[in-house]
Structures are given as C-alpha cells and as structure tokens.
Design a protein around this motif. Sequence first.
Motif, mmCIF file in Angstrom:
data_model
loop_
_atom_site.group_PDB
_atom_site.id
_atom_site.type_symbol
_atom_site.label_atom_id
_atom_site.label_comp_id
_atom_site.label_asym_id
_atom_site.label_seq_id
_atom_site.Cartn_x
_atom_site.Cartn_y
_atom_site.Cartn_z
ATOM 1 N N MET A 43 0.856 -1.183 0.000
ATOM 2 C CA MET A 43 0.000 0.000 0.000
ATOM 3 C C MET A 43 0.893 1.235 0.000
ATOM 4 S SD MET A 43 -3.316 0.590 2.345
ATOM 5 C CE MET A 43 -4.074 -0.962 1.944
ATOM 6 N N LEU A 44 0.456 2.254 -0.734
ATOM 7 C CA LEU A 44 1.270 3.461 -0.887
ATOM 8 C C LEU A 44 0.668 4.623 -0.108
ATOM 9 C CD1 LEU A 44 1.779 3.127 -4.755
ATOM 10 C CD2 LEU A 44 3.216 2.191 -2.924
ATOM 11 N N ASN A 45 1.540 5.481 0.344
ATOM 12 C CA ASN A 45 1.080 6.655 1.081
ATOM 13 C C ASN A 45 0.561 7.720 0.123
ATOM 14 O OD1 ASN A 45 0.680 8.240 3.408
ATOM 15 N ND2 ASN A 45 2.574 9.368 3.020
ATOM 16 N N ASP A 46 -0.331 8.545 0.621
ATOM 17 C CA ASP A 46 -0.730 9.768 -0.077
ATOM 18 C C ASP A 46 -1.081 10.795 0.992
ATOM 19 O OD1 ASP A 46 -3.761 9.954 0.407
ATOM 20 O OD2 ASP A 46 -3.549 7.893 -0.346
ATOM 21 N N ASP A 47 -1.344 12.004 0.558
ATOM 22 C CA ASP A 47 -1.576 13.077 1.542
ATOM 23 C C ASP A 47 -3.048 13.252 1.904
ATOM 24 O OD1 ASP A 47 1.113 13.607 1.565
ATOM 25 O OD2 ASP A 47 0.994 15.220 0.077
ATOM 26 N N THR A 104 -5.849 10.451 1.896
ATOM 27 C CA THR A 104 -6.671 9.370 2.477
ATOM 28 C C THR A 104 -6.579 9.430 4.001
ATOM 29 O OG1 THR A 104 -6.196 7.982 0.547
ATOM 30 C CG2 THR A 104 -7.089 6.877 2.492
ATOM 31 N N PRO A 105 -7.715 9.452 4.696
ATOM 32 C CA PRO A 105 -7.664 9.512 6.164
ATOM 33 C C PRO A 105 -7.020 8.249 6.762
ATOM 34 C CG PRO A 105 -9.880 10.024 5.346
ATOM 35 C CD PRO A 105 -9.094 9.487 4.184
ATOM 36 N N MET A 106 -6.269 8.470 7.817
ATOM 37 C CA MET A 106 -5.606 7.342 8.496
ATOM 38 C C MET A 106 -6.627 6.285 8.923
ATOM 39 S SD MET A 106 -2.721 9.146 10.853
ATOM 40 C CE MET A 106 -1.272 9.902 10.127
ATOM 41 N N VAL A 148 -7.601 3.947 6.144
ATOM 42 C CA VAL A 148 -6.537 2.978 5.831
ATOM 43 C C VAL A 148 -6.535 1.847 6.867
ATOM 44 C CG1 VAL A 148 -4.054 2.655 5.495
ATOM 45 C CG2 VAL A 148 -5.165 4.742 4.675
ATOM 46 N N MET A 156 -0.360 0.953 8.917
ATOM 47 C CA MET A 156 -0.741 2.271 8.377
ATOM 48 C C MET A 156 0.331 3.310 8.703
ATOM 49 S SD MET A 156 -1.895 5.467 9.160
ATOM 50 C CE MET A 156 -2.451 5.307 10.853
ATOM 51 N N ILE A 174 3.395 2.921 6.568
ATOM 52 C CA ILE A 174 3.164 3.458 5.217
ATOM 53 C C ILE A 174 3.249 4.988 5.251
ATOM 54 C CG2 ILE A 174 1.538 3.610 3.296
ATOM 55 C CD1 ILE A 174 0.239 0.981 4.483
ATOM 56 N N HIS A 175 2.602 5.571 6.257
ATOM 57 C CA HIS A 175 2.579 7.032 6.405
ATOM 58 C C HIS A 175 4.006 7.584 6.527
ATOM 59 C CE1 HIS A 175 1.058 10.953 7.675
ATOM 60 N NE2 HIS A 175 1.823 10.886 8.758
ATOM 61 N N LEU A 227 -6.273 6.473 -2.386
ATOM 62 C CA LEU A 227 -5.413 5.376 -1.892
ATOM 63 C C LEU A 227 -4.993 4.441 -3.030
ATOM 64 C CD1 LEU A 227 -4.228 3.935 0.624
ATOM 65 C CD2 LEU A 227 -6.406 2.724 0.829
HETATM 66 N N1 TYC Z 1 -0.736 10.087 4.854
HETATM 67 C C1 TYC Z 1 -2.135 9.966 5.134
HETATM 68 C C2 TYC Z 1 -2.584 11.103 6.049
HETATM 69 O O1 TYC Z 1 -1.742 11.763 6.638
HETATM 70 C C3 TYC Z 1 -2.469 8.612 5.800
HETATM 71 C C4 TYC Z 1 -2.214 7.442 4.902
HETATM 72 C C5 TYC Z 1 -1.579 6.324 5.434
HETATM 73 C C6 TYC Z 1 -2.633 7.432 3.589
HETATM 74 C C7 TYC Z 1 -1.343 5.222 4.641
HETATM 75 C C8 TYC Z 1 -2.406 6.350 2.778
HETATM 76 O O2 TYC Z 1 -1.565 4.133 2.542
HETATM 77 C C9 TYC Z 1 -1.767 5.224 3.311
HETATM 78 N N2 TYC Z 1 -3.877 11.286 6.184
#
Ligand code: TYC
Length: 122
Positions: free
Chosen positions: A47-51, A53-55, A58, A77, A80-81, A114
Amino acid sequence: MIFMATKIPSTPPTPPAVKPGRDDGDAVVIERRPQKTAPPQMYQVVMLNDDYTPMEFVIVVIQEFFNKDRETATQIMLKIHLDGRGICGVYSRDMAATKVNQVMEAAHQAGHPLQCVSEPVE
Ligand code: TYC
C-alpha cells in the motif's frame, strides 16, 4: 525337474572384504537431484502513502481486507505514512490481484486516492 535348496548353510557367507575408504562396487548411491517444481512465486500487496486518504480509512481497509487486528493495522498504516509504502500481506498471484482490486474499489467508492500494488516477493 526343479531342485531347491532346503537347508540353511551352516556357515553364513562372509561378506567381501572392503578396503577402508574404497567403494566395494555394490554400494547404492542415491543422487541428490534439484527439486523439479519450484515453489510458486508469491506476491506482496504493497500500500502506498498519499496526503489525502484519512488514516482511519486505511486502518479499516487493512483490517477488513488483510484480516489484521486493529493494533497491527494501525502499525502498518503508520509505517506506510512514515516510509511511503508498506506490505499488507503476501499471497498467490491471483489472491494478491484480488486484494489490490478490493482495496482500490473501496477507496474509489469512498472518494479517496489510496493506491495499492502487488509485486513479486524477492
Ligand atoms: N498520509 C495519510 C494522512 O496523513 C495517511 C495514509 C496512510 C494514507 C497510509 C495512505 O496508505 C496510506 N492522512
């Protein structure tokens, strides 16, 4: 007419002398052969992080689709974060592809970006 030996010989036959360290010529050598069928290639679902998607989303996705308890899902999670990516599980190729589709579909339905990929395990 067929004659058969009916008596056990009084003295058992003596085995041929074997010089130490030499093959006596009758030894059965079992060759070790490499395994014919390699174990199936396994795939990790990453799974990849992004800015955006809520924690919490995930965490729930990891619990639901990767059968993790809340504690483990939270740790994955957070990894990944912090690291940008993390392994959610390891499966056969088909099962990994199914997991990726399930996660992507759930994220799409919820309107989150996500991303999830599967890759062969080294
Ligand atoms: N980085 C996201 C945030 O700060 C949380 C997140 C964690 C998103 C893991 C994607 O695979 C993920 N809300």
